[in-house]
Motif scaffolding. Structure first.
Motif, PDB file in Angstrom:
ATOM      1  N   VAL A 170      37.351  78.856  28.424  1.00 31.02           N
ATOM      2  CA  VAL A 170      38.402  78.146  29.229  1.00 31.02           C
ATOM      3  C   VAL A 170      37.106  77.180  29.915  1.00 31.02           C
ATOM      4  O   VAL A 170      36.156  77.458  30.392  1.00 31.02           O
ATOM      5  CB  VAL A 170      38.692  78.943  30.060  1.00 31.02           C
ATOM      6  N   ILE A 171      37.578  75.658  29.674  1.00 36.67           N
ATOM      7  CA  ILE A 171      36.799  74.617  30.396  1.00 36.67           C
ATOM      8  C   ILE A 171      37.769  73.830  31.357  1.00 36.67           C
ATOM      9  O   ILE A 171      38.864  73.686  31.305  1.00 36.67           O
ATOM     10  CB  ILE A 171      36.668  73.647  29.036  1.00 36.67           C
ATOM     11  N   GLY A 172      36.979  73.809  32.425  1.00 36.62           N
ATOM     12  CA  GLY A 172      37.579  73.332  33.777  1.00 36.62           C
ATOM     13  C   GLY A 172      37.382  71.626  33.783  1.00 36.62           C
ATOM     14  O   GLY A 172      36.469  71.503  33.358  1.00 36.62           O
ATOM     15  N   SER A 173      38.363  71.301  34.326  1.00 36.08           N
ATOM     16  CA  SER A 173      38.175  69.958  34.811  1.00 36.08           C
ATOM     17  C   SER A 173      39.256  69.318  35.900  1.00 36.08           C
ATOM     18  O   SER A 173      40.181  70.209  36.040  1.00 36.08           O
ATOM     19  CB  SER A 173      38.237  68.845  33.425  1.00 36.08           C
ATOM     20  N   MET A 174      39.195  68.132  36.284  1.00 28.88           N
ATOM     21  CA  MET A 174      40.098  67.780  37.240  1.00 28.88           C
ATOM     22  C   MET A 174      41.615  67.544  36.780  1.00 28.88           C
ATOM     23  O   MET A 174      41.903  67.574  35.641  1.00 28.88           O
ATOM     24  CB  MET A 174      39.701  66.431  37.802  1.00 28.88           C
ATOM     25  N   THR A 175      42.489  67.493  37.683  1.00 26.78           N
ATOM     26  CA  THR A 175      43.964  67.811  37.447  1.00 26.78           C
ATOM     27  C   THR A 175      44.459  66.688  36.270  1.00 26.78           C
ATOM     28  O   THR A 175      45.317  67.089  35.624  1.00 26.78           O
ATOM     29  CB  THR A 175      44.684  67.519  38.858  1.00 26.78           C
ATOM     30  N   GLU A 176      43.949  65.554  36.437  1.00 27.79           N
ATOM     31  CA  GLU A 176      44.602  64.273  35.659  1.00 27.79           C
ATOM     32  C   GLU A 176      43.989  64.292  34.302  1.00 27.79           C
ATOM     33  O   GLU A 176      44.277  63.375  33.366  1.00 27.79           O
ATOM     34  CB  GLU A 176      44.090  63.014  36.577  1.00 27.79           C
ATOM     35  N   VAL A 177      42.972  65.046  33.897  1.00 27.57           N
ATOM     36  CA  VAL A 177      42.250  64.783  32.666  1.00 27.57           C
ATOM     37  C   VAL A 177      43.103  65.828  31.477  1.00 27.57           C
ATOM     38  O   VAL A 177      43.517  66.863  31.866  1.00 27.57           O
ATOM     39  CB  VAL A 177      40.905  65.684  32.683  1.00 27.57           C
ATOM     40  N   SER A 178      43.546  65.141  30.324  1.00 30.26           N
ATOM     41  CA  SER A 178      44.357  65.666  29.530  1.00 30.26           C
ATOM     42  C   SER A 178      43.404  65.984  28.110  1.00 30.26           C
ATOM     43  O   SER A 178      42.292  65.625  28.097  1.00 30.26           O
ATOM     44  CB  SER A 178      45.695  64.917  28.918  1.00 30.26           C
ATOM     45  N   GLU A 179      44.149  66.842  27.269  1.00 31.37           N
ATOM     46  CA  GLU A 179      43.661  67.142  26.083  1.00 31.37           C
ATOM     47  C   GLU A 179      43.139  66.125  25.205  1.00 31.37           C
ATOM     48  O   GLU A 179      42.430  65.992  24.262  1.00 31.37           O
ATOM     49  CB  GLU A 179      44.060  68.138  25.332  1.00 31.37           C
ATOM     50  N   SER A 180      44.107  64.797  25.412  1.00 36.70           N
ATOM     51  CA  SER A 180      43.628  63.570  24.643  1.00 36.70           C
ATOM     52  C   SER A 180      42.535  62.758  24.858  1.00 36.70           C
ATOM     53  O   SER A 180      42.070  62.023  24.353  1.00 36.70           O
ATOM     54  CB  SER A 180      45.149  62.906  24.876  1.00 36.70           C
ATOM     55  N   HIS A 181      41.853  63.139  26.368  1.00 39.11           N
ATOM     56  CA  HIS A 181      40.768  62.565  26.828  1.00 39.11           C
ATOM     57  C   HIS A 181      39.572  62.453  25.757  1.00 39.11           C
ATOM     58  O   HIS A 181      39.398  63.755  25.264  1.00 39.11           O
ATOM     59  CB  HIS A 181      40.497  63.076  28.120  1.00 39.11           C
ATOM     60  N   ARG A 182      38.887  61.608  25.731  1.00 43.66           N
ATOM     61  CA  ARG A 182      37.946  61.521  24.729  1.00 43.66           C
ATOM     62  C   ARG A 182      36.675  62.982  24.908  1.00 43.66           C
ATOM     63  O   ARG A 182      36.066  63.471  24.005  1.00 43.66           O
ATOM     64  CB  ARG A 182      37.231  60.387  24.606  1.00 43.66           C
ATOM     65  N   THR A 183      36.500  63.023  26.176  1.00 39.62           N
ATOM     66  CA  THR A 183      35.633  63.999  26.721  1.00 39.62           C
ATOM     67  C   THR A 183      35.983  65.577  26.019  1.00 39.62           C
ATOM     68  O   THR A 183      35.237  66.282  25.404  1.00 39.62           O
ATOM     69  CB  THR A 183      35.442  64.077  28.244  1.00 39.62           C
ATOM     70  N   PHE A 184      37.438  65.798  26.144  1.00 39.13           N
ATOM     71  CA  PHE A 184      37.753  67.007  25.832  1.00 39.13           C
ATOM     72  C   PHE A 184      37.730  67.119  24.018  1.00 39.13           C
ATOM     73  O   PHE A 184      37.408  68.059  23.706  1.00 39.13           O
ATOM     74  CB  PHE A 184      39.200  67.219  26.245  1.00 39.13           C
ATOM     75  N   GLN A 185      37.997  65.770  23.658  1.00 38.42           N
ATOM     76  CA  GLN A 185      37.985  65.959  22.139  1.00 38.42           C
ATOM     77  C   GLN A 185      36.893  66.221  21.464  1.00 38.42           C
ATOM     78  O   GLN A 185      36.564  66.988  20.818  1.00 38.42           O
ATOM     79  CB  GLN A 185      38.592  64.710  21.694  1.00 38.42           C
ATOM     80  N   ILE A 186      35.648  65.667  22.178  1.00 43.70           N
ATOM     81  CA  ILE A 186      34.365  65.875  21.695  1.00 43.70           C
ATOM     82  C   ILE A 186      33.903  67.373  21.495  1.00 43.70           C
ATOM     83  O   ILE A 186      33.361  68.001  20.772  1.00 43.70           O
ATOM     84  CB  ILE A 186      33.500  64.985  22.304  1.00 43.70           C
ATOM     85  N   VAL A 187      34.029  67.898  22.957  1.00 37.25           N
ATOM     86  CA  VAL A 187      33.712  69.077  23.308  1.00 37.25           C
ATOM     87  C   VAL A 187      34.448  70.314  22.645  1.00 37.25           C
ATOM     88  O   VAL A 187      33.969  71.125  22.102  1.00 37.25           O
ATOM     89  CB  VAL A 187      33.694  69.486  24.847  1.00 37.25           C
ATOM     90  N   SER A 188      35.767  70.093  22.543  1.00 35.83           N
ATOM     91  CA  SER A 188      36.417  71.054  21.916  1.00 35.83           C
ATOM     92  C   SER A 188      36.126  71.194  20.186  1.00 35.83           C
ATOM     93  O   SER A 188      36.184  72.321  19.596  1.00 35.83           O
ATOM     94  CB  SER A 188      38.116  70.670  21.933  1.00 35.83           C
ATOM     95  N   GLU A 189      35.926  69.810  19.667  1.00 35.20           N
ATOM     96  CA  GLU A 189      35.615  69.971  18.330  1.00 35.20           C
ATOM     97  C   GLU A 189      34.191  70.702  18.083  1.00 35.20           C
ATOM     98  O   GLU A 189      33.992  71.599  17.250  1.00 35.20           O
ATOM     99  CB  GLU A 189      35.269  68.602  17.704  1.00 35.20           C
ATOM    100  N   ALA A 190      33.112  70.384  19.032  1.00 32.73           N
ATOM    101  CA  ALA A 190      32.090  71.302  19.222  1.00 32.73           C
ATOM    102  C   ALA A 190      32.004  72.798  18.959  1.00 32.73           C
ATOM    103  O   ALA A 190      31.306  73.486  18.316  1.00 32.73           O
ATOM    104  CB  ALA A 190      30.909  70.792  20.077  1.00 32.73           C
ATOM    105  N   TYR A 191      32.863  73.373  20.133  1.00 35.82           N
ATOM    106  CA  TYR A 191      33.119  74.578  20.004  1.00 35.82           C
ATOM    107  C   TYR A 191      33.871  75.131  18.895  1.00 35.82           C
ATOM    108  O   TYR A 191      33.487  76.252  18.287  1.00 35.82           O
ATOM    109  CB  TYR A 191      33.945  75.113  21.236  1.00 35.82           C
ATOM    110  N   ARG A 192      34.761  74.547  18.487  1.00 34.29           N
ATOM    111  CA  ARG A 192      35.536  74.964  17.235  1.00 34.29           C
ATOM    112  C   ARG A 192      34.746  75.112  15.977  1.00 34.29           C
ATOM    113  O   ARG A 192      34.629  76.163  14.991  1.00 34.29           O
ATOM    114  CB  ARG A 192      36.712  73.925  16.721  1.00 34.29           C
ATOM    115  N   ASN A 193      33.831  74.255  16.057  1.00 31.19           N
ATOM    116  CA  ASN A 193      32.659  74.332  14.833  1.00 31.19           C
ATOM    117  C   ASN A 193      31.865  75.399  14.967  1.00 31.19           C
ATOM    118  O   ASN A 193      31.063  75.846  13.907  1.00 31.19           O
ATOM    119  CB  ASN A 193      31.659  73.054  14.930  1.00 31.19           C
ATOM    120  N   LEU A 194      31.892  75.941  16.101  1.00 31.69           N
ATOM    121  CA  LEU A 194      31.003  77.246  16.458  1.00 31.69           C
ATOM    122  C   LEU A 194      31.730  78.423  16.366  1.00 31.69           C
ATOM    123  O   LEU A 194      31.421  79.682  16.538  1.00 31.69           O
ATOM    124  CB  LEU A 194      30.236  77.248  17.846  1.00 31.69           C
ATOM    125  N   GLY A 195      33.135  78.356  15.853  1.00 29.80           N
ATOM    126  CA  GLY A 195      33.863  79.449  16.007  1.00 29.80           C
ATOM    127  C   GLY A 195      34.717  79.937  17.191  1.00 29.80           C
ATOM    128  O   GLY A 195      35.369  81.197  17.052  1.00 29.80           O
TER     129      GLY A 195
END
Length: 257
Positions: A59-84
């Motif tokens: 689980v990754i925390g962030s401020m209320t207004e940040v959505s999954e479409s934000h570039r920061t989440f896209q990069i980080v989520s891809e990195a974690y997915r690559n690690l399984g």
């Protein structure tokens, strides 16, 4: 392991709710640390989602207004997915998100912070992968500050938890708000004169609210690089996660040329 963490988190929700009742006389900035019904529901939903996942979930925390479409989440989520790993974004008031990230019981990582935050519980992934800026909004069309010092004497709002902005104000007083929308409404209603906020997060909120008497000041007051932070209990992921984020950044930069 996930089941034990879910049970612990459910127990934590109950205990923190009790703590919130005991602290009903806290200040606005202090009360942002405790649960509200909306925050409580978000945490419970996150716990239930993790308990039903067939893959390891962080689980990754962030401020209320940040959505999954934000570039920061896209990069980080891809990195974690690559690690399984599956990842879930948990939106909380910003101060609450950092508080829970440091505890490491409900939240495993903090999406993005500057390199100026200090924590014994979190490890910074040493690859800057995005940026943010401090921007000022005002209800005075003639007020166009170009430095932090020029904000002195104005009634200023900041989102609670944006500590780097507070540090730049120094001794200049300011009022904490819980959400960006709240800050804009106070500005529009004349309860404040300046709202200083992370520009990339505030811009879509401002556009959607369409407030005719609120004005964006340009240029930005300051600009920072952003880093991902992970709780020290996941120290084994630091090296591979660093490499994954570095590769994604390099790939995207190459694609842009």
């Amino acid at each position: 392991m996930n089941i034990m963490k879910v049970l612990l988190a459910l127990l934590l929700v109950t205990s923190v709710l009790a703590a919130a009742k005991l602290h009903s006389n806290t200040t606005e900035s202090d009360s942002s640390v405790y649960l509200t019904p909306d925050v409580d529901n978000a945490i419970v939903d996150s716990i239930q989602s993790r308990s039903t996942s067939t893959k390891p979930t962080l689980v990754i925390g962030s401020m209320t207004e940040v959505s999954e479409s934000h570039r920061t989440f896209q990069i980080v989520s891809e990195a974690y997915r690559n690690l399984g790993y599956e990842v879930e974004l948990l939106n909380l008031p910003y101060a609450r998100s950092w508080y829970e990230s440091n505890r490491g019981r409900i939240i495993d990582a903090e999406l993005a912070r500057t390199n100026e935050v200090i924590s014994d519980g979190m490890i910074r992934i040493q690859v800057p992968y995005h940026y943010t800026s401090a921007v000022a909004y005002t209800n005075d069309p003639d007020f166009k500050p170009t430095s932090w010092e020029q904000l002195a004497g104005r009634r200023i709002d900041l989102v609670a938890g944006t500590n780097v902005l507070a540090s730049r104000l120094g001794d200049i007083p300011w009022n904490p708000v819980t959400t960006i929308e709240q800050g804009f409404r106070r500005l529009a209603n004349g309860r404040s004169e300046v709202f200083v906020v992370p520009g990339d997060i505030a811009a879509p909120v401002f556009e959607e609210m369409n407030l005719p008497n609120v004005y964006l000041v340009q240029p930005d007051l300051e600009r920072w690089e952003l880093y991902h932070y992970i709780h020290k209990s996941h120290e084994d992921l630091v090296e591979p996660l660093t490499e994954q984020i570095r590769e994604i950044i390099s790939r995207d930069q190459y694609a842009q040329h």
